[in-house]
Design a protein around this motif. Structure first.
Motif, mmCIF file in Angstrom:
data_model
loop_
_atom_site.group_PDB
_atom_site.id
_atom_site.type_symbol
_atom_site.label_atom_id
_atom_site.label_comp_id
_atom_site.label_asym_id
_atom_site.label_seq_id
_atom_site.Cartn_x
_atom_site.Cartn_y
_atom_site.Cartn_z
ATOM 1 N N ARG A 105 82.550 23.512 -25.804
ATOM 2 C CA ARG A 105 83.171 23.525 -24.487
ATOM 3 C C ARG A 105 82.962 22.202 -23.765
ATOM 4 N N GLU A 106 84.040 21.722 -23.136
ATOM 5 C CA GLU A 106 83.938 20.544 -22.280
ATOM 6 C C GLU A 106 84.531 20.922 -20.939
ATOM 7 N N TYR A 107 83.837 20.621 -19.881
ATOM 8 C CA TYR A 107 84.360 20.913 -18.539
ATOM 9 C C TYR A 107 85.566 20.019 -18.271
ATOM 10 N N ASN A 108 86.560 20.557 -17.548
ATOM 11 C CA ASN A 108 87.615 19.676 -17.042
ATOM 12 C C ASN A 108 87.301 19.343 -15.584
ATOM 13 N N PHE A 109 88.129 18.495 -14.988
ATOM 14 C CA PHE A 109 87.831 18.057 -13.616
ATOM 15 C C PHE A 109 87.840 19.222 -12.633
ATOM 16 N N ASP A 110 88.693 20.202 -12.924
ATOM 17 C CA ASP A 110 88.753 21.387 -12.088
ATOM 18 C C ASP A 110 87.395 22.086 -12.053
ATOM 19 N N GLU A 111 86.851 22.258 -13.251
ATOM 20 C CA GLU A 111 85.563 22.951 -13.344
ATOM 21 C C GLU A 111 84.433 22.118 -12.735
ATOM 22 N N ILE A 112 84.520 20.803 -12.910
ATOM 23 C CA ILE A 112 83.502 19.938 -12.293
ATOM 24 C C ILE A 112 83.553 20.091 -10.779
ATOM 25 N N ALA A 113 84.771 20.121 -10.238
ATOM 26 C CA ALA A 113 84.904 20.294 -8.778
ATOM 27 C C ALA A 113 84.322 21.633 -8.357
ATOM 28 N N THR A 114 84.453 22.634 -9.207
ATOM 29 C CA THR A 114 83.915 23.956 -8.869
ATOM 30 C C THR A 114 82.391 23.937 -8.873
ATOM 31 N N VAL A 115 81.791 23.358 -9.940
ATOM 32 C CA VAL A 115 80.327 23.415 -10.010
ATOM 33 C C VAL A 115 79.649 22.435 -9.065
ATOM 34 N N THR A 116 80.385 21.437 -8.573
ATOM 35 C CA THR A 116 79.747 20.489 -7.663
ATOM 36 C C THR A 116 80.105 20.695 -6.195
#
Lengths: 547, 271
Positions: free
Chosen positions: A411-422
């Motif tokens: 699994r690799e995070y996409n920018f969407d997921e990065i925005a969610t976790v940060t």
């Protein structure tokens, strides 16, 4: 964020539908990535403990000195930066809201003085309530409503935001040189177990309608085999969940996801925790990621820090706080070649990658326990790129590498997921409705990264991603440009959130409470509360309690 | 050779970390004159404070000579790795800090923290030196890790604090807590020492030729040695050998001159 081009209008510090473009100042962010300002749910940035850490680490400061500029003050880093530097560094990274998760109520005044001096960001502090004598007494008699009224008073008195529970029962035991061994161990001198404390305060949290859930640092933290305790802790409030809303936040979960019977047999328990979290909706977590660097560990978990002191032989501060909590500080260096440290590094990432819903796992390093917050861009690169992970895996201890689950995770995070976790996930968990998104009415806290999500492949170009997240092109706070290309251009104050709880009937302190203050506290009951004007920029959040 | 002559006497501390052969190498005098230095809270150019002369000498290694008093100039030769610095007056604090090679000679006295955290190279001080010679930075446990410091005069307290390797030779007297927290390396004291030498030491060697008022109670007498070896050189005794610091489970050695310390004779019955 996904390369979609839209215009964003800001007026009076809020995102609005439309402004007059002829009169407005325009920021050209074409080819860049726009995100809401970062939100950090757990970062020790202020308070008596952090300050003791600063005193303990002159050798940490000398390596990282910042001179003053025309607009900023001078300061020092690295793992426990001075207050102003903390604010500047967060802002330079595109963060605009930071939660200080551990405030001994007695030290609330000190904490707010430091938060007043931490510019650029909105902040809040979570008072440590899980080992308050009076709270424990209410809970052992099952007087939940009275306990809730008392907690409401603590929140008002300390200008706190959420209920923080650290090693429930263990800190009270530490006052007598002891600890608790699990969530069903009894707390010395009280007829109560950690389970009762967690459940009791979870009920209190619901009665008070607080915006955030209870924020729990589990028992047995930092001990091999503690993943079982973490799962027990999550399980014990399962029945208190209503609908799909979370009722518990397990913080810096990496430190409580150890499997094995001792340090030699240490393994990752991330798989088991992730499996539980994937099946249950009532829990949120943050990573507490470890980065290989020299840092300072500090927590209210006094007995744990004493253990760490014994393990490392490093200098140690025991920060015991009367009848409320405890605390400890030990400098620590995470080493790539230590199989324990390398396994910890792996556990943090495994948790983030195995938990499917990014809305329930958040990026933190438990600053400064796992690493200073300035390492977030590095953690982002590991989440987004298997190449970056593999590169680090090659450099860590062979024993840890053999046991690590990371090679099997694609699994690799996409920018969407990065925005969610940060930001988005964290602000949702915190109940900050105006943060973490850019919808109409949201605070105009914005980070613009010099990165084109359409052209950049984070899996391969992870170094470019790290660079971009280190130095956003613009950081906007309340609609104003406060940082540009990693430099502060406009220092601002930033507010302090606290919950202003409205009870249906006014709470009167009992004579017994006043007597307790007189007998056991160094501060009188009358002098204990902090008035609102003590906060330089007070941002009360009004809450209607159910009692 | 580069000669620096102070243009005036300094009243506030000057940050002199740029005065190092590594920084001066391959620079013209005008480039050197433009190097930034802090005088108190004012940023100035090196040429503003010093007259800089360049005299090409046949020797390969670069030599910097400071003609005049540098007692207010801190961190001279910090992190230098080669070459030579000669100070014809006094030197300020943090002389040769984190030094990694080369040589420094001070004709006058040196301030505190000389050779702190040094790894290689030599420092020679003809006069006295201050406290914390070859020590670790405040709060750190990583002191001097190699090289040699020689002081012909006296030194202050906590010489070789957290020392890990190397040699410190002091021909005069020293203050308290010599070799505190020392892990390895050698400290030689030609003169007298004040109390608490070797407190919390884990290893290494401290030799006192002169008088010491008392030995810490956490040291145990082990032997009487007729001579002791320092850096391959034999020093004639006889010496009492104490082991400690037992409070830290340490295995450091204190060699104390028997002749100069007759008040320690009662210890001999424990042998």
């Amino acid at each position: 964020m996904n390369g979609e081009r839209i215009d964003l209008y800001i007026c009076d510090g809020k995102v609005v539908e439309k402004v007059d473009e002829r009169k407005a100042k325009v920021i050209d962010a074409s080819g860049m990535m726009v995100m809401p300002g970062g939100v950090d749910i757990h970062s020790h940035i202020a308070g008596a403990e952090v300050n003791a850490g600063r005193l303990l680490r002159p050798e940490d400061h000398v390596k990282d000195v910042e001179a003053k500029t025309a607009v900023t003050r001078s300061g020092v880093g690295y793992s426990v930066p001075s207050t102003f530097t903390t604010g500047y560094r967060y802002s330079r990274m595109g963060y605009t809201t930071v939660m200080n998760p551990s405030m001994p109520p007695l030290e609330a005044r000190h904490t707010h003085e430091e938060l007043n001096d931490t510019p650029m960001i909105d902040k809040a502090a979570f008072p440590l309530i899980g080992d308050w004598w009076v709270v424990l007494e209410y809970l052992q008699d099952d007087r939940i409503e009275e306990c809730a009224a008392h907690v409401a008073w603590i929140m008002r008195a300390t200008k706190g935001y959420a209920i923080k529970i650290v090693n429930p029962g263990g800190l009270e035991a530490w006052g007598f040189g002891r600890n608790v061994a699990g969530i069903d161990d009894s707390v010395p001198h009280f007829n109560i177990t950690p389970r009762d404390i967690i459940r009791g305060l979870c009920k209190v949290n619901k009665l008070l309608n607080l915006p955030h859930t209870i924020h729990v640092h589990t028992n047995n933290l930092g001990r091999p085999g503690n993943y079982a305790t973490a799962i027990e802790t999550m399980k014990c409030v399962e029945d208190l969940a209503e609908e799909d809303n979370p009722v518990i936040h397990i913080t810096h979960c990496q430190f409580c996801a150890f499997k094995g019977s001792d340090w030699q047999t240490l393994q990752s328990g991330a798989e088991e925790i992730a499996e539980y979290v994937n099946q249950h909706n009532h829990v949120t977590l943050d990573m507490g990621q470890v980065v290989f660097t020299d840092t300072t560990t500090m927590t209210a978990d006094g007995p744990f820090q004493y253990g760490l002191y014994g393990l490392t032989g490093n200098k140690w501060v025991n920060h015991d706080v009367e009848t409320e909590t405890s605390g400890g500080i030990v400098p620590f260096r995470y080493r790539r070649k230590s199989h324990v440290n390398a396994t910890q590094w792996s556990i943090g990432l495994e948790l983030a990658l195995l938990i499917e819903d990014p809305w329930r796992i958040y990026l933190t390093t438990d600053h400064p326990n796992g690493a200073p917050f300035t390492t977030y861009p590095k953690v982002i690169s590991w989440l987004m790129s298997t190449v970056a992970r593999k590169k680090m895996l090659k450099r860590i201890s062979r024993r840890a590498r053999r046991k690590s689950l990371l090679p099997s995770i694609d699994r690799e995070y996409n920018f969407d997921e990065i925005a969610t976790v940060t930001r988005a996930g964290q602000s949702k968990a915190l109940g900050l409705k105006q943060k973490g998104h850019l919808g109409l009415g949201a605070d105009a806290d914005i980070a613009i990264y010099n990165l084109n999500p359409k052209t950049v492949d984070p899996s391969i170009e992870y170094k470019a991603v790290t660079r971009a997240f280190c130095k956003p092109a613009y950081t906007l706070k309340g609609g104003e440009i406060v940082a540009r290309d990693g430099e502060i251009v406009k220092p601002i104050q930033g507010g302090t959130f606290w919950v202003d709880i409205k009870l249906s009937k006014p709470w009167e302190p009992s004579e017994d409470l006043k007597l307790k203050f007189r007998e056991y506290w160094t501060v009188e009951y009358e002098n204990y509360p902090i008035s609102e004007d003590y906060l330089k920029a007070s941002l009360p959040i009004r809450v209607e309690a159910r009692i | 050779m580069i000669i620096l002559t102070p243009k005036r006497s300094f009243t506030v501390p000057v940050g002199g970390e740029c005065i190092s052969p590594d920084t001066f190498a391959a620079k013209s005098t005008s480039e050197m004159a433009n190097l930034p230095v802090w005088e108190g809270n004012k940023k100035r150019a090196l040429g503003h404070l010093f007259r800089i002369e360049l005299k090409t000498a046949p020797s390969e290694s670069l030599t910097i000579r400071i003609r005049g008093d540098a007692g207010r100039i801190r961190r001279i030769g910090a992190k230098m790795s080669s070459g030579r610095i000669v100070i014809e007056g006094n030197a300020g604090m943090h002389l040769g800090e984190e030094m990694n090679g080369g040589a420094i000679t001070v004709v006058g006295n040196a301030g505190s923290w000389a050779g702190s955290r040094m790894k290689k190279g030599t420092i020679e001080i003809k006069g006295d030196a201050g406290h914390y010679i070859g020590a670790a930075y405040r709060g750190s446990n990583k002191g001097m890790n190699g090289g040699a410091i020689t002081i012909y005069g006296n030194a202050g307290n906590e010489v070789g604090c957290f020392m890990r390797k190397g040699l410190i030779k002091i021909h005069g007297d020293v203050g308290q807590f010599t070799g505190i927290h020392m892990k390895n390396g050698t400290i030689y004291i030609g003169g007298d020492s004040e109390v608490r030498a070797g407190a919390q030491m884990l290893g290494g060697k401290i030799v006192v030729l002169g008088r010491i008022p008392s030995i810490l109670p956490t040291f145990t007498i082990d032997d009487i040695k007729s001579r002791v070896k320092i850096d391959g050189e034999k020093v004639e005794g006889p010496f009492y050998r104490f082991l400690g610091d037992l409070a830290e489970n340490g295995n450091g050695k204190l060699f104390i001159s028997q002749k100069q310390n007759t008040h320690l004779t009662p210890c001999e019955r424990f042998l």
